[in-house]
Design an enzyme around this catalytic site. Structure first.
Site, short mmCIF file in Angstrom:
data_model
loop_
_atom_site.label_atom_id
_atom_site.label_comp_id
_atom_site.label_asym_id
_atom_site.label_seq_id
_atom_site.Cartn_x
_atom_site.Cartn_y
_atom_site.Cartn_z
N LYS A 193 73.46 17.69 48.56
CA LYS A 193 73.37 17.33 49.99
C LYS A 193 72.27 18.15 50.67
O LYS A 193 71.62 18.97 50.04
CB LYS A 193 74.73 17.52 50.66
CG LYS A 193 75.87 16.69 50.01
CD LYS A 193 75.72 15.20 50.22
CE LYS A 193 76.56 14.34 49.29
NZ LYS A 193 77.98 14.36 49.49
C1 LIG Z 1 79.28 13.71 49.12
C2 LIG Z 1 80.04 12.72 49.94
C3 LIG Z 1 81.41 12.86 50.20
C4 LIG Z 1 82.27 13.90 49.56
O1 LIG Z 1 81.85 15.18 49.69
P1 LIG Z 1 82.30 16.30 48.61
O2 LIG Z 1 81.84 17.56 49.25
O3 LIG Z 1 81.61 15.99 47.34
O4 LIG Z 1 83.80 16.22 48.50
C5 LIG Z 1 82.00 11.95 51.05
N1 LIG Z 1 81.31 10.91 51.59
C6 LIG Z 1 80.01 10.72 51.32
C7 LIG Z 1 79.30 9.57 51.94
C8 LIG Z 1 79.34 11.61 50.47
O5 LIG Z 1 78.05 11.39 50.18
#
Ligand SMILES: *Cc1c(COP(=O)(O)O)cnc(C)c1O
Length: 391
Positions: A193
């Site tokens: 991210k």
């Molecule tokens: C990455 C992501 C999540 C989940 O996040 P985690 O930290 O991996 O649990 C939820 N929604 C979207 C759209 C994502 O890209």
């Protein structure tokens, strides 16, 4: 194992679709906490929450163990219960829908706009029933949704507007920062991210009651945390509802604080990379970048292109991988996963735009550490491979 061709590997390593950017300051911030009294539930949690809230302009930020826990905590805060419905886009990561199921509710899948792949506000109304409680808008790829139009719909039907902003931290809609656009907004700090804490998450809100409810929920439903009891010199605590251990550690919050300082520079670099891709693909008929609406600042977690139908996406993916370019597909529509077909009787044909787009999209390498040379390599190799996989 076949030895990959060396097209993208003049510098040795394959180019991934995303990766973290960690520097010496990040490492030192973590090491400092390791030597301190608090590894979790200590001062760094509040410090990170306050800095994050300030960076978005939201009144409150609540740190959570990951983005999925953040989504779960939001669903609990708005009181989603058995058989209640929450409208979610089909084009997203499974966690956006799963958080509704954790609370015993049902996700209702809404189709997306064919150009932006963002939830289509026009398609929400017809899905609303007497059991609908909320809409979760996903800022797909990092582009904020059209929150003015979404708010019109949720106001009309008296629904909560919730943002899954896991892609869009650092983005803006009409000069308003992501994190202030919905009643509650969730973030993820997974390494791919826009900023990272290893695993990690956050929810922002302007509502003090939501914030307080979320702080209990992440701590077993208990009214005070360990540090608060310690500073009051009391052991007594009460559990007022069922909660979870969804806490983020001080080690992770120290990394988050250090990363947050660099977020504006990370986003700038992501936007620069996107501009280089856009320019290159302007002349390539078979590759169309996902449309960016005027008035938004796109945070570019992902750079997604739509390929012409005459290209075999899966073959393109495979050949690029052999040449050291590791692309990805975001996403397979959530309603087509076996779990939802089985438990929620979802089926192909339910969200035709998402289903057809998911066959033609490809996420190209996008992260701040990508060099100009590597971007040019990706473009050149992609161009070559496209000539080879015409069907
Ligand atoms: C990455 C992501 C999540 C989940 O996040 P985690 O930290 O991996 O649990 C939820 N929604 C979207 C759209 C994502 O890209």
């Amino acid at each position: 194992m076949t030895k990959p061709n060396t097209d993208a590997q003049s510098e040795g390593r394959p180019i991934p679709y995303g990766r973290q950017t960690i520097d010496q300051a990040d490492i030192e911030a973590v090491v400092e906490v390791m030597r301190s009294d608090w590894l979790t539930t200590g001062p760094k949690v509040e410090e990170f929450e306050e800095a994050f809230a300030e960076s978005t302009g939201a009144k409150h930020a609540v740190a959570l163990s990951n983005g999925t826990a953040a989504l779960h905590t939001m669903m609990h805060a708005i009181g989603i219960g058995p058989d209640e419905e929450v409208i979610v886009p089909a084009m997203t990561f499974a966690a956006t829908a799963n958080c509704v199921v954790y609370q015993g509710g049902n996700p209702v899948f809404c189709d997306v706009d064919p150009e932006t792949l963002l939830i289509d506000p026009e398609k929400i109304g017809p899905l609303v029933t007497s059991r609908t409680r909320a809409v979760i808008a996903v800022d797909y790829a990092g582009q904020p949704c059209d929150y003015d139009r979404l708010r019109e719909v949720t106001d009309r039907h008296d629904l909560h507007l919730v943002a899954d902003a896991c892609h869009s931290v650092g983005g803006k809609y009409k000069d308003q920062a992501v994190g202030t656009l919905a009643d509650l907004s969730s973030f993820s700090f997974h390494p791919v991210k826009n900023m990272t804490t290893g695993e990690g998450g956050m929810v922002t809100t302007d509502d003090a009651d939501f914030a307080e409810s979320m702080r209990r929920f992440r701590n077993h439903g208990i009214t005070t945390d360990h540090r608060q009891r310690e500073s009051r010199g009391s052991w007594h605590y009460e559990m007022t509802g069922l909660g979870y251990n969804h806490r983020l550690t001080d080690i992770q919050c120290a990394l988050g604080l250090s990363q947050l300082k660099k977020l504006p520079a990370f986003i700038k670099r992501r936007q620069k990379i996107a501009a280089m891709y856009d320019k290159a693909f302007f002349d390539i008929e078979d590759v169309t970048p996902i449309r960016v609406e005027p008035g938004v600042s796109h945070a570019y977690h992902l750079y997604v292109v739509k390929l012409a139908h005459r290209l075999d996406r899966n073959r393109l993916f495979k050949v690029l991988r052999e040449r050291g370019i590791f692309t990805n597909v975001h996403y397979s529509p959530v309603h087509l996963h076996p779990f939802y077909r089985k438990t929620h009787k979802t089926h192909a044909g339910q969200c035709p735009v998402s289903e057809s787009a998911s066959e033609q999209i490809l996420s190209l390498p996008m992260y701040p550490g990508l060099s100009d040379h590597e971007i040019r390599t990706v473009i050149e190799v992609l161009y070559k491979v496209i000539q080879e996989v015409q069907r």
